[in-house]
Design a protein around this motif. Structure first.
Motif, short mmCIF file in Angstrom:
data_model
loop_
_atom_site.label_atom_id
_atom_site.label_comp_id
_atom_site.label_asym_id
_atom_site.label_seq_id
_atom_site.Cartn_x
_atom_site.Cartn_y
_atom_site.Cartn_z
N VAL A 3 44.05 45.20 37.36
CA VAL A 3 43.59 45.03 38.74
C VAL A 3 44.74 44.64 39.67
CG1 VAL A 3 42.86 42.63 38.55
CG2 VAL A 3 41.73 44.12 40.15
N ASP A 4 45.67 43.81 39.21
CA ASP A 4 46.78 43.43 40.08
C ASP A 4 47.67 44.64 40.39
OD1 ASP A 4 47.78 43.56 37.49
OD2 ASP A 4 49.09 41.83 37.72
N ALA A 22 47.20 36.17 43.81
CA ALA A 22 45.88 36.19 44.44
C ALA A 22 44.78 36.21 43.40
CB ALA A 22 45.77 37.40 45.37
N CYS A 23 44.98 36.95 42.32
CA CYS A 23 43.99 36.99 41.24
C CYS A 23 43.86 35.62 40.57
CB CYS A 23 44.36 38.04 40.20
SG CYS A 23 44.25 39.73 40.80
N LYS A 27 41.02 34.80 44.50
CA LYS A 27 40.78 35.55 45.73
C LYS A 27 40.35 36.99 45.47
CE LYS A 27 43.91 32.72 48.43
NZ LYS A 27 45.13 32.65 49.22
N VAL A 28 40.31 37.36 44.19
CA VAL A 28 39.91 38.73 43.83
C VAL A 28 38.74 38.65 42.87
CG1 VAL A 28 40.68 40.89 42.78
CG2 VAL A 28 42.29 39.53 44.12
N PRO A 37 44.38 38.52 36.34
CA PRO A 37 45.15 39.68 36.80
C PRO A 37 45.21 40.82 35.79
CG PRO A 37 46.44 37.66 37.00
CD PRO A 37 45.17 37.30 36.33
N SER A 38 45.01 40.51 34.52
CA SER A 38 45.13 41.54 33.49
C SER A 38 43.82 42.31 33.28
CB SER A 38 45.55 40.90 32.17
OG SER A 38 44.58 39.95 31.77
N ARG A 39 42.80 42.02 34.03
CA ARG A 39 41.50 42.68 33.87
C ARG A 39 41.64 44.17 34.17
NH1 ARG A 39 37.06 45.09 35.14
NH2 ARG A 39 35.04 44.10 35.27
#
Length: 131
Positions: A3-4, A22-23, A27-28, A37-39
């Motif tokens: 996602v990042d 942000a993740c 904020k996400v 962030p690794s999603r």
């Protein structure tokens, strides 16, 4: 795709490290769930990004191979942000433009006229009382 990396590729963030931060700060969201962030994201996922006091909502249509040009962004995402949120952004711009803390910086032209009017009115009333 992570996602990042996706948010960086479609130009919501200037650098990938800012997108990662942000993740991590929450904020996400993907499908209304806080994520890391690794999603991994897939087509038709709904992403909500909180940026500049606005919740941007977008739907993933496809994943790009690399960072893309600004004109090609709409191929990979559908923006479903409510119009009220974007109007709020315009109001924030206007409120920041005309706001200056009292006593900071030089007086504006309007402030100077108000000061001059106040002094003129104050001296006129004092001189009229003496006569």
């Amino acid at each position: 795709m992570r996602v990042d990396k996706y948010l960086w590729c479609i130009r919501y963030f200037k650098t990938r490290s800012i997108a990662t931060k942000a993740c991590k700060e929450g904020k996400v969201r993907v499908n209304d769930t806080l994520i890391k962030p690794s999603r991994e994201i897939y087509p038709m996922d709904k992403i909500t990004v909180r940026k500049n006091q606005i919740n941007y909502e977008l739907v993933v249509l496809d994943t790009p191979d690399n960072r893309i040009g600004a004109k090609l962004v709409d191929i990979y995402r559908k923006d479903t942000t409510p119009k009220e949120a974007l109007q709020k952004l315009d109001l924030l711009k206007y409120s920041k433009d005309y706001y200056r803390k009292k006593g900071t910086g030089r007086p504006t032209k309007k402030d100077r006229r108000d000061i001059d009017d106040w002094y003129i009115d104050g001296t006129n009333t004092a001189s009229e009382e003496e006569e």
